[in-house]
Write a protein that holds these residues in place. Structure first.
Motif, PDB file in Angstrom:
ATOM      1  N   ALA A  27       0.859  -1.505  -0.143  1.00 22.98           N
ATOM      2  CA  ALA A  27      -0.247  -0.192   0.254  1.00 22.98           C
ATOM      3  C   ALA A  27       0.776   1.651   0.023  1.00 22.98           C
ATOM      4  O   ALA A  27       0.341   2.260  -0.583  1.00 22.98           O
ATOM      5  CB  ALA A  27      -1.204   0.552   1.076  1.00 22.98           C
ATOM      6  N   GLU A  28       1.864   1.162   0.930  1.00 22.94           N
ATOM      7  CA  GLU A  28       2.618   2.100   0.821  1.00 22.94           C
ATOM      8  C   GLU A  28       4.017   2.351  -0.743  1.00 22.94           C
ATOM      9  O   GLU A  28       3.865   3.951  -1.120  1.00 22.94           O
ATOM     10  CB  GLU A  28       3.971   2.133   2.175  1.00 22.94           C
ATOM     11  CG  GLU A  28       3.170   2.068   3.131  1.00 22.94           C
ATOM     12  CD  GLU A  28       4.157   1.928   4.826  1.00 22.94           C
ATOM     13  OE1 GLU A  28       5.367   1.845   4.528  1.00 22.94           O
ATOM     14  OE2 GLU A  28       3.816   1.963   5.348  1.00 22.94           O
ATOM     15  N   ARG A  29       4.080   1.929  -1.376  1.00 18.16           N
ATOM     16  CA  ARG A  29       5.065   1.689  -1.925  1.00 18.16           C
ATOM     17  C   ARG A  29       5.045   0.864  -3.342  1.00 18.16           C
ATOM     18  O   ARG A  29       5.474   0.736  -4.345  1.00 18.16           O
ATOM     19  CB  ARG A  29       6.584   1.200  -1.363  1.00 18.16           C
ATOM     20  CG  ARG A  29       7.152   2.403  -0.474  1.00 18.16           C
ATOM     21  CD  ARG A  29       8.824   1.631   0.429  1.00 18.16           C
ATOM     22  NE  ARG A  29       9.140   0.653   0.056  1.00 18.16           N
ATOM     23  CZ  ARG A  29       9.012  -0.156   0.951  1.00 18.16           C
ATOM     24  NH1 ARG A  29       8.366  -0.159   2.335  1.00 18.16           N
ATOM     25  NH2 ARG A  29       9.758  -1.073   0.672  1.00 18.16           N
ATOM     26  N   LEU A 100     -10.134   5.832  -3.183  1.00 14.81           N
ATOM     27  CA  LEU A 100     -10.111   4.603  -1.940  1.00 14.81           C
ATOM     28  C   LEU A 100      -8.244   4.456  -2.977  1.00 14.81           C
ATOM     29  O   LEU A 100      -8.104   4.129  -3.957  1.00 14.81           O
ATOM     30  CB  LEU A 100     -11.146   3.408  -2.324  1.00 14.81           C
ATOM     31  CG  LEU A 100     -11.521   3.714  -1.338  1.00 14.81           C
ATOM     32  CD1 LEU A 100     -12.901   2.038  -1.487  1.00 14.81           C
ATOM     33  CD2 LEU A 100     -11.366   3.176   0.106  1.00 14.81           C
ATOM     34  N   PRO A 101      -7.542   4.126  -2.049  1.00 10.15           N
ATOM     35  CA  PRO A 101      -6.001   3.885  -1.629  1.00 10.15           C
ATOM     36  C   PRO A 101      -5.696   2.748  -3.181  1.00 10.15           C
ATOM     37  O   PRO A 101      -4.879   2.824  -3.429  1.00 10.15           O
ATOM     38  CB  PRO A 101      -5.448   3.962  -0.327  1.00 10.15           C
ATOM     39  CG  PRO A 101      -5.844   5.309   0.090  1.00 10.15           C
ATOM     40  CD  PRO A 101      -7.534   4.539  -0.669  1.00 10.15           C
ATOM     41  N   ALA A 102      -6.771   1.886  -2.612  1.00  7.60           N
ATOM     42  CA  ALA A 102      -6.456   0.617  -2.856  1.00  7.60           C
ATOM     43  C   ALA A 102      -6.852   0.276  -4.482  1.00  7.60           C
ATOM     44  O   ALA A 102      -6.453  -0.569  -4.939  1.00  7.60           O
ATOM     45  CB  ALA A 102      -7.427  -0.252  -1.416  1.00  7.60           C
ATOM     46  N   VAL A 103      -7.547   1.653  -4.561  1.00  5.32           N
ATOM     47  CA  VAL A 103      -8.271   1.082  -6.517  1.00  5.32           C
ATOM     48  C   VAL A 103      -6.560   0.279  -7.014  1.00  5.32           C
ATOM     49  O   VAL A 103      -7.064   0.082  -7.486  1.00  5.32           O
ATOM     50  CB  VAL A 103      -9.440   1.413  -6.324  1.00  5.32           C
ATOM     51  CG1 VAL A 103     -10.244   1.969  -7.969  1.00  5.32           C
ATOM     52  CG2 VAL A 103     -10.240   1.831  -5.268  1.00  5.32           C
ATOM     53  N   PRO A 104      -6.259   1.546  -7.394  1.00  2.45           N
ATOM     54  CA  PRO A 104      -4.849   1.177  -8.479  1.00  2.45           C
ATOM     55  C   PRO A 104      -4.314  -0.027  -8.259  1.00  2.45           C
ATOM     56  O   PRO A 104      -3.812  -0.852  -8.476  1.00  2.45           O
ATOM     57  CB  PRO A 104      -4.329   2.929  -8.204  1.00  2.45           C
ATOM     58  CG  PRO A 104      -4.990   3.716  -7.628  1.00  2.45           C
ATOM     59  CD  PRO A 104      -5.936   2.818  -6.311  1.00  2.45           C
TER      60      PRO A 104
END
Length: 198
Positions: A27-29, A100-104
């Protein structure tokens, strides 16, 4: 069998720690900036356990991506629950889902699964869980609010998430614009039932 319980429990704990450590780092990198050794170290495991439990770094990535998406998408329920009209509900869900950050990360996981057929079942299972979770939320909302949808809940959910993922894919591919340029709220058919429409 009772003698194997502790080993099975330990095995499950190791798998969970690896998945959690991977999800946090991916998620971070992203996939390419994270090493298997780094994930294993953070989980208190050995690098070969990634292969043992997940088949490959990419297999771990696909599972972690959908874990992140499932967790983040549950936020839609609290956001949607505060809306008082079907239109407000649709707009709020669209706004939050597209950000939502998780979509990509999930889009990347699906692309990897497409290139590596052995990972296809993982991506399909992740989507199945996402749809199931979303269907439950939408059914509860429709019942609680007395709202209706013009198509079956399952189709409503799949249309919504297909649009979210597609908008992010187009945006992430370098096409001009932003995911919010898509009228995601317009794909939802949630409405107040009227005298002519149950």
């Amino acid at each position: 069998m009772a003698g194997t319980e502790p080993s099975q429990e330990r095995s499950q704990r190791t798998r969970t720690r690896l998945l959690e450590a991977a999800a946090e780092r991916f998620a971070e990198r992203g996939l390419t900036s994270v090493t298997v050794a780094e994930i294993a170290d953070a989980a208190g495991a050995h690098p070969n356990q990634v292969t043992y439990y997940f088949g490959s770094k990419e297999g771990l990535f696909v599972q972690a991506a959908f874990l992140l998406l499932l967790r983040q998408s549950s936020h839609l329920e609290s956001v949607g629950g505060r809306q008082r009209t079907p239109a407000g509900f649709a707009r709020a869900l669209a706004r939050v889902a597209l950000q939502l950050p998780a979509v990509p990360t999930a889009v990347e996981a699906m692309a990897i699964a497409r290139q590596k057929p052995e990972l296809g079942p993982l991506a399909r299972n992740g989507l199945r869980l996402l749809f199931h979770q979303s269907e439950g939320f939408l059914e509860r909302t429709l019942t609680r609010r007395g709202w209706a949808a013009d198509r079956p809940v399952g189709l409503e959910v799949k249309t919504f998430w297909s649009t979210v993922l597609g908008a992010r894919l187009i945006s992430e591919s370098g096409f001009g614009g932003h995911p919010t340029d898509v009228d995601l709220a317009g794909v939802l058919t949630i409405r107040q039932p009227g005298p002519d429409r149950p």
